[in-house]
Write an enzyme that holds these catalytic residues in place. Structure first.
Site, PDB file in Angstrom:
ATOM      1  N   LYS A 280       0.803  -1.191   0.000  1.00 16.77           N
ATOM      2  CA  LYS A 280       0.000   0.000   0.000  1.00 16.77           C
ATOM      3  C   LYS A 280       0.853   1.266   0.000  1.00 16.77           C
ATOM      4  O   LYS A 280       0.365   2.344  -0.253  1.00 16.77           O
ATOM      5  CB  LYS A 280      -0.877  -0.005   1.268  1.00 16.77           C
ATOM      6  CG  LYS A 280      -1.807  -1.221   1.342  1.00 16.77           C
ATOM      7  CD  LYS A 280      -2.649  -1.210   2.617  1.00 16.77           C
ATOM      8  CE  LYS A 280      -1.930  -1.843   3.723  1.00 16.77           C
ATOM      9  NZ  LYS A 280      -2.294  -3.059   4.359  1.00 16.77           N
ATOM     10  N   GLY A 281       2.130   1.105   0.317  1.00 18.03           N
ATOM     11  CA  GLY A 281       2.980   2.262   0.587  1.00 18.03           C
ATOM     12  C   GLY A 281       3.150   3.237  -0.567  1.00 18.03           C
ATOM     13  O   GLY A 281       3.330   4.431  -0.355  1.00 18.03           O
TER      14      GLY A 281
ATOM     15  N   ASP B 286      14.976  -0.263   0.510  1.00 20.02           N
ATOM     16  CA  ASP B 286      15.691  -0.390   1.781  1.00 20.02           C
ATOM     17  C   ASP B 286      16.738  -1.498   1.616  1.00 20.02           C
ATOM     18  O   ASP B 286      17.749  -1.281   0.963  1.00 20.02           O
ATOM     19  CB  ASP B 286      14.634  -0.673   2.864  1.00 20.02           C
ATOM     20  CG  ASP B 286      15.179  -0.609   4.272  1.00 20.02           C
ATOM     21  OD1 ASP B 286      16.048   0.226   4.535  1.00 20.02           O
ATOM     22  OD2 ASP B 286      14.711  -1.389   5.128  1.00 20.02           O
TER      23      ASP B 286
ATOM     24  N   LYS C   4      17.447   4.192   0.635  1.00 18.85           N
ATOM     25  CA  LYS C   4      18.351   4.175   1.794  1.00 18.85           C
ATOM     26  C   LYS C   4      19.542   3.288   1.433  1.00 18.85           C
ATOM     27  O   LYS C   4      19.567   2.107   1.788  1.00 18.85           O
ATOM     28  CB  LYS C   4      17.624   3.574   3.004  1.00 18.85           C
ATOM     29  CG  LYS C   4      16.673   4.524   3.686  1.00 18.85           C
ATOM     30  CD  LYS C   4      16.321   4.054   5.094  1.00 18.85           C
ATOM     31  CE  LYS C   4      15.064   3.262   5.111  1.00 18.85           C
ATOM     32  NZ  LYS C   4      14.543   2.959   6.468  1.00 18.85           N
TER      33      LYS C   4
ATOM     34  N   GLU D  92       7.550   2.377  -6.541  1.00 17.97           N
ATOM     35  CA  GLU D  92       7.665   1.897  -5.161  1.00 17.97           C
ATOM     36  C   GLU D  92       7.966   3.065  -4.225  1.00 17.97           C
ATOM     37  O   GLU D  92       8.547   4.075  -4.637  1.00 17.97           O
ATOM     38  CB  GLU D  92       8.761   0.809  -5.113  1.00 17.97           C
ATOM     39  CG  GLU D  92       9.131   0.270  -3.764  1.00 17.97           C
ATOM     40  CD  GLU D  92       7.999  -0.387  -2.970  1.00 17.97           C
ATOM     41  OE1 GLU D  92       6.897   0.181  -2.915  1.00 17.97           O
ATOM     42  OE2 GLU D  92       8.256  -1.435  -2.359  1.00 17.97           O
TER      43      GLU D  92
ATOM     44  N   ASP E  83       4.360   3.463   6.429  1.00 18.81           N
ATOM     45  CA  ASP E  83       3.702   3.207   7.712  1.00 18.81           C
ATOM     46  C   ASP E  83       4.658   2.726   8.773  1.00 18.81           C
ATOM     47  O   ASP E  83       5.745   2.224   8.491  1.00 18.81           O
ATOM     48  CB  ASP E  83       2.619   2.143   7.528  1.00 18.81           C
ATOM     49  CG  ASP E  83       3.221   0.735   7.374  1.00 18.81           C
ATOM     50  OD1 ASP E  83       4.032   0.542   6.439  1.00 18.81           O
ATOM     51  OD2 ASP E  83       2.906  -0.140   8.193  1.00 18.81           O
TER      52      ASP E  83
ATOM     53  N   PHE F  19      14.332   5.170  10.050  1.00 19.90           N
ATOM     54  CA  PHE F  19      13.014   4.655   9.712  1.00 19.90           C
ATOM     55  C   PHE F  19      12.067   5.836   9.566  1.00 19.90           C
ATOM     56  O   PHE F  19      11.934   6.648  10.476  1.00 19.90           O
ATOM     57  CB  PHE F  19      12.503   3.684  10.774  1.00 19.90           C
ATOM     58  CG  PHE F  19      11.282   2.951  10.335  1.00 19.90           C
ATOM     59  CD1 PHE F  19      11.380   1.823   9.520  1.00 19.90           C
ATOM     60  CD2 PHE F  19      10.021   3.397  10.689  1.00 19.90           C
ATOM     61  CE1 PHE F  19      10.241   1.162   9.074  1.00 19.90           C
ATOM     62  CE2 PHE F  19       8.874   2.741  10.255  1.00 19.90           C
ATOM     63  CZ  PHE F  19       8.994   1.618   9.454  1.00 19.90           C
TER      64      PHE F  19
HETATM   65  P1  IMP Z   1      13.165  -3.847   1.623  1.00 19.61           P
HETATM   66  O1  IMP Z   1      12.573  -5.150   1.197  1.00 19.61           O
HETATM   67  O2  IMP Z   1      14.010  -3.979   2.855  1.00 19.61           O
HETATM   68  O3  IMP Z   1      13.855  -3.069   0.524  1.00 19.61           O
HETATM   69  O4  IMP Z   1      11.978  -2.976   2.177  1.00 19.61           O
HETATM   70  C1  IMP Z   1      11.024  -2.477   1.370  1.00 19.61           C
HETATM   71  C2  IMP Z   1       9.732  -2.314   2.114  1.00 19.61           C
HETATM   72  O5  IMP Z   1       9.928  -2.179   3.534  1.00 19.61           O
HETATM   73  C3  IMP Z   1       9.102  -1.041   1.654  1.00 19.61           C
HETATM   74  O6  IMP Z   1       8.235  -1.291   0.582  1.00 19.61           O
HETATM   75  C4  IMP Z   1       8.403  -0.557   2.888  1.00 19.61           C
HETATM   76  O7  IMP Z   1       7.102  -1.103   2.945  1.00 19.61           O
HETATM   77  C5  IMP Z   1       9.209  -1.088   4.038  1.00 19.61           C
HETATM   78  N1  IMP Z   1      10.160  -0.068   4.561  1.00 19.61           N
HETATM   79  C6  IMP Z   1      11.491  -0.034   4.406  1.00 19.61           C
HETATM   80  N2  IMP Z   1      12.028   1.039   5.017  1.00 19.61           N
HETATM   81  C7  IMP Z   1      10.987   1.707   5.559  1.00 19.61           C
HETATM   82  C8  IMP Z   1      10.891   2.933   6.328  1.00 19.61           C
HETATM   83  O8  IMP Z   1      11.865   3.650   6.623  1.00 19.61           O
HETATM   84  N3  IMP Z   1       9.635   3.281   6.706  1.00 19.61           N
HETATM   85  C9  IMP Z   1       8.522   2.545   6.406  1.00 19.61           C
HETATM   86  N4  IMP Z   1       8.578   1.415   5.695  1.00 19.61           N
HETATM   87  C10 IMP Z   1       9.798   0.999   5.277  1.00 19.61           C
HETATM   88 MG    MG Z   2       5.340  -1.225   4.733  1.00 20.95          MG
END
Ligand code: IMP
Ligand code: MG
Length: 188
Positions: free
Chosen positions: A49-50, A109, A137, A105, A165, A158
């Protein structure tokens, strides 16, 4: 007598990107995307949903023919870090074979979520597969990923707001900020 009811803004310690700053950057990204994809069959694939507020603003800055589709994924793991185990909750509504797909997206992260999504979409043989992320990030990256359109690089904090969220809250904030430390203990 009226009592002030606490709202999500009260839980913010610091605003990193205000609404006007986000809007300016989204406009630039939209112009770039429009110039790159004009005359091609473009599908914006957004990750629920982000990425919802980002998609809604971005698509209105992309004045070319395009369609929309959605994926919903969950990254298992509690708290503020994804575990690397990604599951598709909702798949695309229409085939993307032979089309130009741009994944929209919210944040990149560790890269686990996007690398999974990209492999999933690549298996459906689109003509091209691009990636647009509002936030990056880089310090947190585990899986290497190239972003074609990037909004902002941020430090390893974060963040919430503008779709992002914590415990499903704060997505409706019009800016991106950092929560007060006591919020994590209260909602954990
Ligand atoms: P990844 O799989 O670690 O790259 O994370 C991606 C998902 O984690 C994103 O689509 C977000 O939903 C969530 N996420 C990563 N970092 C943050 C943050 O700083 N705040 C909120 N959600 C995050
Ligand atoms: Mg999320």
């Amino acid at each position: 007598m009226t009592t002030a009811v606490k709202g999500p803004t009260d839980d913010i310690a610091e605003v990193l990107l205000d609404a006007a700053t986000i809007q300016r950057r989204v406009r630039e990204l939209g112009a770039q995307i429009a110039a790159d994809y004009v005359g091609r069959d473009l599908v914006l694939v957004s990750i629920l949903k982000g990425a919802l507020p980002f998609l809604a603003d971005l698509m209105r800055e992309v004045p070319i023919y395009c369609s929309l589709d959605f994926l919903e994924v969950s990254s298992y793991g509690a708290g503020t870090s994804s575990s690397g185990v990604v599951r598709i909750l909702k798949d695309l509504a229409k085939p993307i074979e032979g089309r130009n797909v741009l994944v929209v997206e919210d944040i990149l992260d560790t890269g686990h979520t996007l690398s999974y999504v990209i492999e999933h979409l690549r298996g459906q043989h689109p003509e091209s597969l691009g990636l647009c992320a509002l936030l990056d990030k880089p310090a947190r990256r585990v899986v290497p990923i190239t972003v074609d359109y990037k909004g902002f690089e941020i430090e390893d904090k974060f963040v919430v707001g503008y779709g992002l969220d914590f415990a499903e809250r704060y997505r409706n904030l019009p800016f991106i900020g950092v929560l007060k430390p006591e919020v994590y203990t209260a909602l954990a």
